[in-house]
Each structure stands twice: as structure tokens, then as C-alpha cells.
Design a protein around this motif. Structure first.
Motif, PDB file in Angstrom:
ATOM      1  N   ILE A   1       0.843  -1.202   0.000  1.00 43.68           N
ATOM      2  CA  ILE A   1       0.000   0.000   0.000  1.00 43.68           C
ATOM      3  C   ILE A   1       0.880   1.256   0.000  1.00 43.68           C
ATOM      4  CG2 ILE A   1      -1.725   1.299   1.296  1.00 43.68           C
ATOM      5  CD1 ILE A   1      -2.835  -1.191  -0.028  1.00 43.68           C
ATOM      6  N   LEU A   2       1.966   1.220   0.760  1.00 40.67           N
ATOM      7  CA  LEU A   2       2.900   2.354   0.744  1.00 40.67           C
ATOM      8  C   LEU A   2       3.459   2.565  -0.655  1.00 40.67           C
ATOM      9  CD1 LEU A   2       4.883   1.615   4.037  1.00 40.67           C
ATOM     10  CD2 LEU A   2       3.085   3.312   3.698  1.00 40.67           C
ATOM     11  N   ASP A   3       3.787   1.478  -1.329  1.00 43.23           N
ATOM     12  CA  ASP A   3       4.302   1.567  -2.687  1.00 43.23           C
ATOM     13  C   ASP A   3       3.236   2.116  -3.626  1.00 43.23           C
ATOM     14  OD1 ASP A   3       6.426   0.967  -4.671  1.00 43.23           O
ATOM     15  OD2 ASP A   3       4.967  -0.470  -5.429  1.00 43.23           O
ATOM     16  N   LEU A   4       1.984   1.698  -3.417  1.00 42.30           N
ATOM     17  CA  LEU A   4       0.887   2.161  -4.275  1.00 42.30           C
ATOM     18  C   LEU A   4       0.733   3.670  -4.225  1.00 42.30           C
ATOM     19  CD1 LEU A   4      -1.741   1.786  -5.953  1.00 42.30           C
ATOM     20  CD2 LEU A   4      -2.927   1.438  -3.771  1.00 42.30           C
ATOM     21  N   ILE A   5       0.659   4.246  -3.011  1.00 41.63           N
ATOM     22  CA  ILE A   5       0.401   5.682  -2.939  1.00 41.63           C
ATOM     23  C   ILE A   5       1.574   6.499  -3.463  1.00 41.63           C
ATOM     24  CG2 ILE A   5      -1.216   5.384  -1.026  1.00 41.63           C
ATOM     25  CD1 ILE A   5       0.885   6.430   0.875  1.00 41.63           C
ATOM     26  N   GLU A   6       2.781   5.934  -3.431  1.00 39.24           N
ATOM     27  CA  GLU A   6       3.928   6.642  -3.988  1.00 39.24           C
ATOM     28  C   GLU A   6       3.913   6.632  -5.511  1.00 39.24           C
ATOM     29  OE1 GLU A   6       6.159   8.518  -2.646  1.00 39.24           O
ATOM     30  OE2 GLU A   6       5.394   8.212  -0.618  1.00 39.24           O
ATOM     31  N   ARG A   7       3.274   5.642  -6.100  1.00 38.65           N
ATOM     32  CA  ARG A   7       3.291   5.478  -7.556  1.00 38.65           C
ATOM     33  C   ARG A   7       2.130   6.165  -8.258  1.00 38.65           C
ATOM     34  NH1 ARG A   7       6.377   1.036  -9.651  1.00 38.65           N
ATOM     35  NH2 ARG A   7       7.667   0.077  -8.037  1.00 38.65           N
ATOM     36  N   LEU A   8       1.182   6.734  -7.516  1.00 34.67           N
ATOM     37  CA  LEU A   8       0.026   7.364  -8.146  1.00 34.67           C
ATOM     38  C   LEU A   8       0.420   8.712  -8.745  1.00 34.67           C
ATOM     39  CD1 LEU A   8      -2.696   6.570  -5.457  1.00 34.67           C
ATOM     40  CD2 LEU A   8      -2.467   5.545  -7.728  1.00 34.67           C
ATOM     41  N   PRO A   9       0.315   8.877 -10.048  1.00 32.61           N
ATOM     42  CA  PRO A   9       0.744  10.138 -10.677  1.00 32.61           C
ATOM     43  C   PRO A   9      -0.255  11.264 -10.440  1.00 32.61           C
ATOM     44  CG  PRO A   9      -0.182   8.674 -12.326  1.00 32.61           C
ATOM     45  CD  PRO A   9      -0.167   7.903 -11.035  1.00 32.61           C
ATOM     46  N   LEU A  10       0.242  12.437 -10.076  1.00 35.55           N
ATOM     47  CA  LEU A  10      -0.572  13.627  -9.853  1.00 35.55           C
ATOM     48  C   LEU A  10      -1.784  13.345  -8.973  1.00 35.55           C
ATOM     49  CD1 LEU A  10      -0.609  15.724 -13.166  1.00 35.55           C
ATOM     50  CD2 LEU A  10       0.514  16.224 -10.999  1.00 35.55           C
ATOM     51  N   SER A  11      -1.590  12.524  -7.966  1.00 39.67           N
ATOM     52  CA  SER A  11      -2.661  12.204  -7.028  1.00 39.67           C
ATOM     53  C   SER A  11      -2.157  12.412  -5.610  1.00 39.67           C
ATOM     54  CB  SER A  11      -3.127  10.751  -7.192  1.00 39.67           C
ATOM     55  OG  SER A  11      -3.595  10.513  -8.501  1.00 39.67           O
ATOM     56  N   ALA A  12      -2.960  13.102  -4.818  1.00 38.71           N
ATOM     57  CA  ALA A  12      -2.658  13.229  -3.398  1.00 38.71           C
ATOM     58  C   ALA A  12      -3.299  12.037  -2.697  1.00 38.71           C
ATOM     59  CB  ALA A  12      -3.195  14.538  -2.844  1.00 38.71           C
ATOM     60  N   ALA A  13      -2.495  11.197  -2.081  1.00 38.82           N
ATOM     61  CA  ALA A  13      -3.024   9.963  -1.492  1.00 38.82           C
ATOM     62  C   ALA A  13      -2.490   9.785  -0.085  1.00 38.82           C
ATOM     63  CB  ALA A  13      -2.660   8.754  -2.362  1.00 38.82           C
ATOM     64  N   PHE A  14      -3.343   9.280   0.784  1.00 40.20           N
ATOM     65  CA  PHE A  14      -2.919   9.003   2.157  1.00 40.20           C
ATOM     66  C   PHE A  14      -3.727   7.835   2.697  1.00 40.20           C
ATOM     67  CE2 PHE A  14      -6.204  12.211   2.203  1.00 40.20           C
ATOM     68  CZ  PHE A  14      -7.022  11.898   3.278  1.00 40.20           C
ATOM     69  N   VAL A  15      -3.255   7.268   3.798  1.00 38.74           N
ATOM     70  CA  VAL A  15      -3.885   6.099   4.409  1.00 38.74           C
ATOM     71  C   VAL A  15      -4.308   6.476   5.822  1.00 38.74           C
ATOM     72  CG1 VAL A  15      -3.621   3.667   5.050  1.00 38.74           C
ATOM     73  CG2 VAL A  15      -2.356   4.593   3.081  1.00 38.74           C
ATOM     74  N   THR A  16      -5.542   6.123   6.173  1.00 36.02           N
ATOM     75  CA  THR A  16      -6.024   6.384   7.525  1.00 36.02           C
ATOM     76  C   THR A  16      -6.395   5.083   8.218  1.00 36.02           C
ATOM     77  OG1 THR A  16      -8.341   6.638   6.855  1.00 36.02           O
ATOM     78  CG2 THR A  16      -6.966   8.626   6.848  1.00 36.02           C
ATOM     79  N   ALA A  17      -6.207   5.076   9.529  1.00 36.25           N
ATOM     80  CA  ALA A  17      -6.720   3.983  10.352  1.00 36.25           C
ATOM     81  C   ALA A  17      -8.226   4.154  10.495  1.00 36.25           C
ATOM     82  CB  ALA A  17      -6.040   3.991  11.716  1.00 36.25           C
ATOM     83  N   ALA A  18      -8.873   3.175  11.108  1.00 38.03           N
ATOM     84  CA  ALA A  18     -10.325   3.235  11.273  1.00 38.03           C
ATOM     85  C   ALA A  18     -10.767   4.470  12.045  1.00 38.03           C
ATOM     86  CB  ALA A  18     -10.820   1.971  11.971  1.00 38.03           C
ATOM     87  N   ASP A  19      -9.916   4.952  12.971  1.00 35.33           N
ATOM     88  CA  ASP A  19     -10.283   6.114  13.789  1.00 35.33           C
ATOM     89  C   ASP A  19      -9.770   7.429  13.211  1.00 35.33           C
ATOM     90  OD1 ASP A  19      -7.600   5.772  14.233  1.00 35.33           O
ATOM     91  OD2 ASP A  19      -7.721   5.794  16.417  1.00 35.33           O
ATOM     92  N   TYR A  20      -9.408   7.429  11.912  1.00 36.77           N
ATOM     93  CA  TYR A  20      -9.020   8.629  11.173  1.00 36.77           C
ATOM     94  C   TYR A  20      -7.615   9.145  11.490  1.00 36.77           C
ATOM     95  CZ  TYR A  20     -13.695   9.062   9.212  1.00 36.77           C
ATOM     96  OH  TYR A  20     -14.851   8.828   8.519  1.00 36.77           O
TER      97      TYR A  20
END
Length: 278
Positions: A106-125
Motif C-alpha cells: 500500500i505504501l508503494d501504491l500511494i507513492e506510484r500514483l501520478p498527480l494524485s494526493a493519497a494518504f492512508v487512515t486507520a479506522a479512527d481517522y
């Protein structure tokens, strides 16, 4: 407890592991593939006789400690571990709190998204991971302590501002949080979050008192960025079900002024953003 299915499952998992994978010498005489029964027993810290009885479908119900040892010895995946517990008639207990470790893929995925702001949240935000464009568009999460990376704390108690859907985010996130409390009733961090929001926000208290649990996704929002001005993005969220996490992705319409703003932010990064926040 399904003794026959459990026996077959254990045997199939044992036969797929080579001695080298668990640091054991291969030896010269191996009549069957994979590990020997006594090797699995040693790795799981149980007696060879007991493990043999499990594979012969005549053993007693294994305890959770034995199941944990077998899962470790047989190198089971998360799905296989759940299956093992179910076959043994002892469904796995849920984690005490929201998982906070993000899978490397998942870390690799968000780094590879072109021109996309991406982040990962836990269930409690809590924001667990983010790419460079998310830091530039929202805020540099690496510059704040972990406790301040929670989007609910930012919305109700801190500096979540400059975004068009703040009121809707407060409503939907409160509804989601109520479901999170039901899933993790004994987690001290979740309880502390709810207590802090109750003490510090009259609006949260009112929303919480409604007892709503359903929420609708926000499909578009506008960030009022101090450097590049308004940035309107589409919002998509991908659930990582086995971790109870969410990957949030912000993208702009191709050819729009907002896409050009994201392109500029991808170059500038967080170097000139000062105290910019969401």
C-alpha cells in the motif's frame, strides 16, 4: 471443530514449506515434501505426539496458544490463520484496536500514483501514511506529532480548515467513529479520542448524541490552498479490509486549473508552504 478438514489443512500447509525456509537442514532422506511432523511440532512449541494426533484427525480441540504457535510455525497468511481458527472451532479474536501498520504494497501504491494526493487512515481517522503531494496539498504530516495527525482531532479541536466540506466531514466521520467504537470497545486510544472530542467540542457532542451510524461518501471537495489557490479534487476511498484502513485518493479533472495546481504543488512540495493546513 472439523477434525478431518483441520488435519488435511495442517498437512497441506506443512508440505509446502521447505526446511531451508525455517532454518532447518534438509538432510538426505525425506520421503515426503516439506517439513516433518516433528519439525512443525518443535517450531510450534508443542509435543510431536500431540501434533501427530491433530494431523490424524483424532486430537482434542487446540487452544488459542497452540493455534498461534501452529500459525507461526506454518507461516500462515492472515486469511489462512483465520481459516485455521475456524476449523478448530475457535474463531480468532479481533485485534484490540485499529491496526496501524500499513502494508508495504500500500505504501508503494500511494507513492506510484501520478498527480494524485493519497494518504492512508486507520479506522479512527489517524493518518498513517501519505505521499508527497498529499503533504503539499493538505499539510506536512511528518512535521506534527502522531497525536495531531488524527483528522477528527483536526476537525473538531484543531486547525482543519480551508476545505469546502468541513461540516459534512464532521458529520460523516462522527458516524463512522461510532461504528469504530463498537468494533474496538476496549481500545484505550479510541476511547481517549472520543473523550477528548466530547470535552472539547460542543458540535461533536451534538453529532454524537444523534446516534447516526450511516454516512455517504464525499465525491468532490475544494481545498483553498495558500500558495496555489482553490484546488477542486475528486475523492475516492479504497478500503483495505484486512487492516480496517482506508486509502484516500484526491485527483483533479484532466486539463483543469486544479490539475495544473496539483502539478505545481508536486514540484514545489512542502518547501514554501509555511503553516498551510487542510
Amino acid at each position: 471443530m472439523d477434525r478431518r478438514e483441520l488435519a488435511d489443512f495442517l498437512r497441506s500447509r506443512r508440505e509446502r514449506i521447505t526446511p531451508a525456509e525455517v532454518g532447518l537442514p534438509a538432510g538426505r532422506r525425506r520421503r515426503t515434501p516439506g517439513l516433518r511432523r516433528e519439525e512443525v511440532a518443535r517450531l510450534a512449541f508443542i509435543s510431536p505426539e500431540y501434533y501427530s494426533r491433530l494431523e490424524q484427525a483424532r486430537g482434542p480441540r487446540p487452544s488459542r496458544e497452540v493455534l498461534a504457535g501452529l500459525a507461526r510455525a506454518l507461516r500462515l497468511s492472515d486469511a489462512e490463520r483465520v481459516h485455521l481458527h475456524q476449523l478448530a472451532g475457535a474463531p480468532p479474536t479481533p485485534p484490540p484496536g485499529p491496526p496501524r501498520e500499513v502494508r508495504p504494497s500500500i505504501l508503494d501504491l500511494i507513492e506510484r500514483l501520478p498527480l494524485s494526493a493519497a494518504f492512508v487512515t486507520a479506522a479512527d481517522y489517524e493518518v498513517l501514511a501519505w505521499n508527497d503531494l498529499a503533504a503539499a496539498l493538505m499539510e506536512d504530516f511528518s512535521a506534527v506529532p502522531r497525536g495531531e495527525r488524527n483528522l477528527l482531532r483536526r476537525a473538531f479541536l484543531g486547525s482543519l480548515y480551508g476545505v469546502s466540506d468541513r461540516a459534512e466531514f464532521e458529520r460523516s466521520s462522527t458516524r463512522q467513529l461510532r461504528a469504530v467504537v463498537a468494533r474496538y470497545p476496549n481500545d484505550p486510544e479510541v476511547r481517549a479520542l472520543v473523550d477528548d472530542l466530547h470535552r472539547g467540542s460542543e458540535r461533536f457532542r451534538a453529532l454524537w448524541a444523534s446516534h447516526d451510524v450511516a454516512s455517504s461518501p464525499t465525491l468532490r471537495k475544494t481545498f483553498h490552498h495558500p500558495l496555489v489557490g482553490p484546488v477542486t479534487v475528486n475523492c475516492d476511498a479504497l478500503d483495505v479490509a484486512d487492516r480496517d484502513q482506508r486509502v484516500v485518493i484526491y485527483t483533479a479533472v484532466p486539463g483543469s486549473a486544479s490539475e495544473e495546481a496539483l502539478r505545481l504543488l508536486s514540484v514545489v512540495g512542502t518547501q514554501q508552504l509555511g503553516d498551510a493546513h487542510v
